[in-house]
Design a protein around this motif. Structure first.
Motif, short mmCIF file in Angstrom:
data_model
loop_
_atom_site.label_atom_id
_atom_site.label_comp_id
_atom_site.label_asym_id
_atom_site.label_seq_id
_atom_site.Cartn_x
_atom_site.Cartn_y
_atom_site.Cartn_z
N ALA A 250 31.22 31.82 49.40
CA ALA A 250 29.88 32.01 49.97
C ALA A 250 28.78 31.47 49.06
CB ALA A 250 29.65 33.49 50.24
N LYS A 251 29.18 30.79 47.95
CA LYS A 251 28.21 30.23 47.00
C LYS A 251 27.27 31.31 46.45
CE LYS A 251 28.31 25.52 48.81
NZ LYS A 251 29.55 25.72 49.57
N GLN A 252 27.86 32.44 46.11
CA GLN A 252 27.11 33.54 45.50
C GLN A 252 27.36 33.57 44.00
OE1 GLN A 252 25.16 35.77 47.26
NE2 GLN A 252 25.59 34.89 49.27
N LYS A 253 26.53 34.28 43.29
CA LYS A 253 26.66 34.40 41.84
C LYS A 253 27.88 35.26 41.50
CE LYS A 253 24.28 36.02 37.69
NZ LYS A 253 23.04 36.68 37.15
N VAL A 254 28.73 34.76 40.63
CA VAL A 254 29.92 35.50 40.19
C VAL A 254 29.64 36.08 38.82
CG1 VAL A 254 32.39 35.38 39.72
CG2 VAL A 254 31.39 33.93 41.49
N PRO A 255 29.68 37.40 38.67
CA PRO A 255 29.37 38.01 37.36
C PRO A 255 30.43 37.66 36.32
CG PRO A 255 30.20 39.66 38.90
CD PRO A 255 30.00 38.41 39.68
N PRO A 256 30.06 37.69 35.04
CA PRO A 256 31.02 37.33 33.96
C PRO A 256 32.28 38.17 33.98
CG PRO A 256 28.77 37.47 33.12
CD PRO A 256 28.72 37.97 34.52
N PHE A 257 32.19 39.44 34.38
CA PHE A 257 33.37 40.30 34.42
C PHE A 257 34.44 39.73 35.36
CE2 PHE A 257 35.81 44.08 34.06
CZ PHE A 257 36.27 44.39 35.32
N LEU A 258 34.00 39.16 36.48
CA LEU A 258 34.96 38.57 37.42
C LEU A 258 35.39 37.18 36.96
CD1 LEU A 258 33.49 39.60 40.91
CD2 LEU A 258 35.36 40.66 39.65
N GLU A 259 34.47 36.42 36.38
CA GLU A 259 34.81 35.08 35.94
C GLU A 259 35.90 35.10 34.87
OE1 GLU A 259 34.33 32.23 36.90
OE2 GLU A 259 32.43 32.02 37.96
N SER A 260 35.93 36.16 34.08
CA SER A 260 36.90 36.24 32.99
C SER A 260 38.31 36.55 33.47
CB SER A 260 36.47 37.31 31.99
OG SER A 260 36.44 38.61 32.60
N LEU A 261 38.49 36.90 34.72
CA LEU A 261 39.82 37.22 35.22
C LEU A 261 40.66 35.96 35.36
CD1 LEU A 261 38.95 39.81 38.05
CD2 LEU A 261 39.84 40.30 35.77
N ASP A 262 41.90 36.02 34.88
CA ASP A 262 42.81 34.89 35.02
C ASP A 262 43.18 34.70 36.48
OD1 ASP A 262 42.77 34.44 32.30
OD2 ASP A 262 44.49 35.77 31.93
N ASP A 263 43.29 33.43 36.88
CA ASP A 263 43.62 33.11 38.26
C ASP A 263 45.11 32.80 38.37
OD1 ASP A 263 43.70 32.42 40.87
OD2 ASP A 263 42.34 30.72 40.74
N PRO A 264 45.92 33.70 38.94
CA PRO A 264 47.36 33.43 39.04
C PRO A 264 47.70 32.39 40.11
CG PRO A 264 46.82 35.50 40.14
CD PRO A 264 45.56 35.02 39.49
N LEU A 265 46.72 32.00 40.93
CA LEU A 265 46.99 31.04 42.00
C LEU A 265 46.73 29.61 41.57
CD1 LEU A 265 45.50 32.89 45.10
CD2 LEU A 265 47.75 33.09 44.09
N GLU A 266 46.40 29.41 40.29
CA GLU A 266 46.10 28.06 39.83
C GLU A 266 47.30 27.14 39.99
OE1 GLU A 266 43.63 25.20 38.86
OE2 GLU A 266 43.02 27.31 38.99
#
Length: 627
Positions: free
Chosen positions: A562-578
């Motif tokens: 949705a092109k919304q701001k992602v807080p740092p707490f969420l950005e730091s989560l590892d993406d297992p779907l990479e």
């Protein structure tokens, strides 16, 4: 006197006939057959050798035969298969071992992601094996309809003369995706849909000047009598898309021949919650009153849900209702008691259809379908309908048309999503600060009933006019809270998910999620109470370490989409779907629509499996009670 016969044997009697063949033991004959199939020696006459010729194999045992010639092979040998093909000299056992070796090698060559995708396919196949959404009579008799219902509605001539390329351009402009055959055209004006003048004036008075994208395509499809699956974001006008076609059909039938006592309804709307059923009923009543004032026949609608006294609507049942709006449990009870019948019913709409199936109403819906006597037009609507639910629902539809505005399960782009990290013990105090962001009215969602009561009590102590609803409150308490909030007598509504499915609150500026729900679909529905009908709203969500990592990953990807701001707490989560994206495979769960996990980690699927297991031990209890 009898003549004596000479019985003495001569040498000729002991002579061996030319066509005599010596007896070959059965074990030896079987060994010779096996040797021809495998290319090995039988072990009787010579040491074992590989690759013996057909001539050599044919001569096995011939030395023991008297007077053998060119055709000294036995009948068993004549029937034996001949060695054919380049691999004929390799035994079947060796070929089987070689195939297994190749399969193991291919399996070793697969990446972990490829193996995971195969496991997902097996899992999806297992969970998708559900009974068809049809009545028991239709299933037992094998009744299957192939043609859609015929109606008298036709698009205007200038639309019928347009080309398919022009329709495609309209759909592309308004981001409408369609799937099906012989799809009716999208229509951009209400007057071109041939609605009566009172309805057009009613829509204009409510500020509805032109159809929304889902209405542009959904209304023509429903008016044409086609079965449909409608998917659009919250607040996009889905209710009007299935309400107006039913009003037009009931009006047409009443003009042709008025309903008599014991007849009706013409059509039926099934909703998962009482609040949504009440809201839909009030919308029908408003349109019916407008038509009656405009000189059209009175259309009678019946509200059928738990928590209300049906005796108050006895007059409507006596005269015959044109339209029934109901929740599954009470509707099934009324049909079983023969309070009314579905002999004339040809229109069925299931609002929030996927949520209804998730709540455990699948068997109730199937039982309701058994009361239909003829073919019906079936319409399913929801804001979140994963592909597997679409495939399951499509099995009961006739030549269905799927109308999709945006991705199924996507958030409303008119909602500004703000996510804040708040410690568990500080959330209730931080609520007061969040309420200062926008003027009232505001909706606060909480996962548990106890939290709802605690929040309401805290706000009342702080001087905030707040009401609360959840499943344990009486129907009178729930209706009082909804009416007080809608009439602006109260500034804040605190609720569980009973208020998140389809309810339309005017001018909601702010929605606060006291805690992150367990499923991303619930998040989409909750924030969808604001930003409706083209207006902008704000949604504030509290998250902390109590939220599962899977749901936070879903939220992270939903914000990005949705092109919304992602807080740092969420950005730091590892993406297992990479690893899937590196393979070019789209990430996300095909079962619930979440973008941050795969189906093997789907919390919704896991919860449904637990509910199913519990239901095996408690058959009289149902997970999806009417809320």
């Amino acid at each position: 006197m009898s003549k004596r016969v000479n019985t003495a044997l001569t040498d000729e009697d002991f002579a061996v006939p030319d066509n005599y063949v010596a007896y070959v033991p059965l074990a030896k004959r079987r060994a010779e057959k096996l040797s021809k199939l495998t290319g090995r020696s039988s072990g009787y006459d010579s040491p074992g050798r590989h690759g013996r010729s057909d001539q050599e194999l044919g001569s096995v045992g011939s030395g023991s035969r008297r007077g053998g010639g060119g055709d000294d092979s036995s009948d068993d040998e004549d029937d034996a298969p001949k060695n054919v093909g380049p691999r004929a000299t390799i035994s079947l056992i060796e070929q089987s071992a070689e195939i297994r070796k190749q399969q193991m090698h291919a399996e070793e060559q697969k990446t972990d992601a490829q193996k995971a995708l195969e496991e997902e396919e097996k899992l999806l196949k297992a969970v998708s094996e559900r009974k068809q959404l049809a009545s028991a009579e239709e299933l037992s008799k094998g009744i299957k309809y192939t043609e859609s219902l015929k109606t008298t509605w036709r698009p205007p001539r200038h639309y019928r003369e347009m080309s398919e390329e022009q329709f495609t351009e309209i759909r592309k402009k308004y981001h409408i995706d369609v799937d099906g055959e012989e799809i009716p055209p999208p229509i951009k004006e209400f007057r071109d849909m041939k609605f009566p003048a009172p309805i057009l004036e009613h829509l204009k008075a409510k500020g509805i000047k032109m159809p929304t994208p889902i209405q542009m395509q959904g209304l023509p499809v429903a008016l044409s009598g086609r079965d449909m699956i409608g998917i659009a974001f919250t607040g996009s006008g889905k209710t009007l898309s299935f309400t107006l076609p039913l009003v037009m059909r009931a009006l047409e039938e009443e003009v042709k021949m008025p309903l008599a006592k014991g007849e009706g309804p013409i059509g039926m709307i099934v909703c998962p919650s009482r609040e949504l059923a009440r809201q839909t009923y009030e919308g029908f009543q408003a349109i019916s009153d407008i038509l009656y004032k405009g000189g059209y026949p009175q259309l009678r609608s019946l509200l059928c849900m738990g928590g209300i006294n049906m005796q108050d609507q006895q007059a409507v049942m006596f005269q015959g209702p044109h339209i029934v709006i109901a929740t599954p449990g009470r509707l099934q009870d009324m049909l079983a008691k023969k309070k009314f019948n579905l002999d004339l019913c040809t229109y069925l709409c299931m609002d929030e259809a996927d949520r209804m199936l998730d709540m455990g109403f699948e068997e109730e819906v199937r039982n309701i379908l058994s009361y239909f006597k003829h073919q019906r037009q079936t319409i399913l609507y929801s804001a979140t309908m994963p592909k597997k639910i679409q495939d399951f629902a499509r099995s009961a539809l006739v030549r269905p048309v799927t109308v999709n505005v945006g991705r199924a399960g996507a958030a409303n782009l008119d909602v500004i999503q703000e996510v804040e990290y708040v410690k568990q013990e500080a959330k209730i105090v931080y609520l007061l600060e969040c309420l200062q962001k926008t003027p009232p009215p505001v909706v606060i969602f909480a996962e548990n009933k106890n939290d709802v009561d605690d929040i309401q009590e805290y706000l009342l102590l702080k001087g905030v006019e707040a009401v609360a609803i959840h499943g344990s409150k009486t129907q009178e308490e729930r209706e009082f809270a909804i009416n007080a909030f809608k009439s602006y007598q109260k500034d804040v509504l605190v609720a569980t998910d009973v208020a998140s499915k389809g309810l339309d609150f005017a001018d909601i500026h702010h929605v606060i999620l006291f805690d992150m729900p367990k499923e991303i679909e619930d998040y989409v529905h909750r924030i969808g109470r604001t930003g409706r009908s083209g207006k902008t709203g704000v949604a504030t969500t509290f998250i902390n370490l109590n939220s599962s990592e899977q749901i936070l990953l879903d939220l992270k990807h939903l914000l990005r989409e949705a092109k919304q701001k992602v807080p740092p707490f969420l950005e730091s989560l590892d993406d297992p779907l990479e690893k899937y994206r590196e393979m070019g495979v789209a990430g996300g769960c095909t079962y619930c629509g979440g973008l941050g996990h795969r189906v093997t980690e789907c919390p919704k699927l896991e919860q449904q499996q637990k509910t199913k297991t519990q239901g095996m031990f408690r058959p009289n209890e149902r997970a999806g009670n009417e809320m």
